[in-house]
Scaffold this motif. Structure first.
Motif, PDB file in Angstrom:
ATOM      1  N   ALA A 147     -15.159 -42.535 -70.462  1.00  0.00           N
ATOM      2  CA  ALA A 147     -14.013 -43.431 -70.373  1.00  0.00           C
ATOM      3  C   ALA A 147     -13.525 -43.843 -71.766  1.00  0.00           C
ATOM      4  O   ALA A 147     -12.323 -43.882 -72.033  1.00  0.00           O
ATOM      5  N   ALA A 148     -14.469 -44.142 -72.666  1.00  0.00           N
ATOM      6  CA  ALA A 148     -14.096 -44.565 -74.019  1.00  0.00           C
ATOM      7  C   ALA A 148     -13.440 -43.419 -74.786  1.00  0.00           C
ATOM      8  O   ALA A 148     -12.441 -43.622 -75.499  1.00  0.00           O
ATOM      9  N   LYS A 160     -12.910 -46.997 -63.249  1.00  0.00           N
ATOM     10  CA  LYS A 160     -14.355 -46.949 -62.996  1.00  0.00           C
ATOM     11  C   LYS A 160     -14.741 -48.146 -62.127  1.00  0.00           C
ATOM     12  O   LYS A 160     -15.546 -48.977 -62.506  1.00  0.00           O
ATOM     13  N   GLY A 161     -14.162 -48.227 -60.942  1.00  0.00           N
ATOM     14  CA  GLY A 161     -14.437 -49.346 -60.050  1.00  0.00           C
ATOM     15  C   GLY A 161     -15.569 -49.041 -59.089  1.00  0.00           C
ATOM     16  O   GLY A 161     -16.475 -48.257 -59.371  1.00  0.00           O
ATOM     17  N   SER A 162     -15.490 -49.622 -57.901  1.00  0.00           N
ATOM     18  CA  SER A 162     -16.562 -49.492 -56.919  1.00  0.00           C
ATOM     19  C   SER A 162     -16.709 -48.074 -56.394  1.00  0.00           C
ATOM     20  O   SER A 162     -17.772 -47.714 -55.872  1.00  0.00           O
ATOM     21  N   LEU A 173     -14.964 -37.168 -47.690  1.00  0.00           N
ATOM     22  CA  LEU A 173     -14.711 -38.020 -48.844  1.00  0.00           C
ATOM     23  C   LEU A 173     -13.289 -38.544 -48.797  1.00  0.00           C
ATOM     24  O   LEU A 173     -12.374 -37.874 -48.299  1.00  0.00           O
ATOM     25  N   THR A 174     -13.088 -39.744 -49.314  1.00  0.00           N
ATOM     26  CA  THR A 174     -11.753 -40.332 -49.321  1.00  0.00           C
ATOM     27  C   THR A 174     -10.911 -39.717 -50.430  1.00  0.00           C
ATOM     28  O   THR A 174     -11.429 -39.106 -51.375  1.00  0.00           O
ATOM     29  N   ARG A 175      -9.630 -39.901 -50.312  1.00  0.00           N
ATOM     30  CA  ARG A 175      -8.710 -39.433 -51.357  1.00  0.00           C
ATOM     31  C   ARG A 175      -9.041 -40.088 -52.695  1.00  0.00           C
ATOM     32  O   ARG A 175      -8.989 -39.454 -53.751  1.00  0.00           O
ATOM     33  N   GLU A 176      -9.423 -41.379 -52.631  1.00  0.00           N
ATOM     34  CA  GLU A 176      -9.779 -42.103 -53.850  1.00  0.00           C
ATOM     35  C   GLU A 176     -11.016 -41.501 -54.505  1.00  0.00           C
ATOM     36  O   GLU A 176     -11.071 -41.346 -55.739  1.00  0.00           O
ATOM     37  N   GLN A 177     -12.017 -41.143 -53.704  1.00  0.00           N
ATOM     38  CA  GLN A 177     -13.216 -40.511 -54.246  1.00  0.00           C
ATOM     39  C   GLN A 177     -12.887 -39.184 -54.925  1.00  0.00           C
ATOM     40  O   GLN A 177     -13.352 -38.901 -56.033  1.00  0.00           O
ATOM     41  N   ILE A 178     -12.099 -38.369 -54.247  1.00  0.00           N
ATOM     42  CA  ILE A 178     -11.750 -37.052 -54.787  1.00  0.00           C
ATOM     43  C   ILE A 178     -10.971 -37.195 -56.091  1.00  0.00           C
ATOM     44  O   ILE A 178     -11.246 -36.491 -57.081  1.00  0.00           O
TER      45      ILE A 178
END
Length: 204
Positions: A147-148, A160-162, A173-178
């Protein structure tokens, strides 16, 4: 049937990023064979690589990202728990030292992939791993994580959330996960390319 194209994002200069989700051995075999051939035509064969895992298996999701002919990237997310037996073309791609696999802590990810293959009684010895952090440090970057380095070199902030600790072994898997997982592999590739460009400008 066929590979599931779930998202295509337009970027500046009409660059296009493609994202695929691979859910079967036959799909993985087809895509890995195609990518392997295309990568070996490049003067600098390199892919961004990242792995997600859960509580029960050494690896649940493999993300690979390569430069596309349209100037953007193509990223594939392999749901490893659905890919059994491990397809020969995917194993061959991961074992080919001629193709660099870049990422942060990438050698740990490669060890996880070897363990995944072993659970299906397949032999895999990954090669070509290239950790981004030592090169970034040698070129004066302050970032030590993905990330840095993404923010420092690309100006792109990774979320970099939950979702980071969500269930990667889930049936669907969810769209957010992918999207989260794919971004890690895509950014790993772009950071490597940015570092090589910086190294060349510095004359190293």
């Amino acid at each position: 049937g066929g590979l599931a194209l779930i998202i295509a994002l337009r970027r500046r200069k009409q660059q296009q990023n493609s994202l695929f989700v691979v859910r079967s051995s036959s799909e993985a075999e087809t895509l890995a064979a195609c990518w392997h051939d295309q990568l070996l035509l490049q003067s600098q064969p390199v892919i961004g690589l990242d792995v997600e895992w859960g509580a029960h298996f050494p690896a649940a999701l493999l993300q690979l990202s390569r430069s596309s002919s349209r100037g953007g990237t193509s990223t594939a997310c392999f749901q490893l728990l659905k890919i059994n037996p491990p397809p020969p073309s995917l194993l061959h791609l991961l074992a080919d030292r001629a193709i660099l696999k870049t990422g942060v802590n990438v050698h740990e990810d490669l060890r996880r992939l070897e363990a995944w293959a072993a659970t299906a009684s397949a032999k895999l010895s990954c090669a070509g791993g290239f950790d981004l952090v030592p090169l970034a440090t040698s070129l004066g970057c302050s970032g030590r994580g993905l990330a840095a380095l993404s923010l420092e070199l690309l100006g792109e902030r990774l979320r970099k959330g939950s979702v980071r600790t969500s269930d990667w072994e889930a049936e669907s898997l969810t769209r957010e996960q992918i999207q989260y997982a794919a971004n890690d592999a895509r950014v790993s590739l772009l950071i490597y390319l940015a570092l090589i460009e910086r190294q060349q400008r510095a004359g190293n």
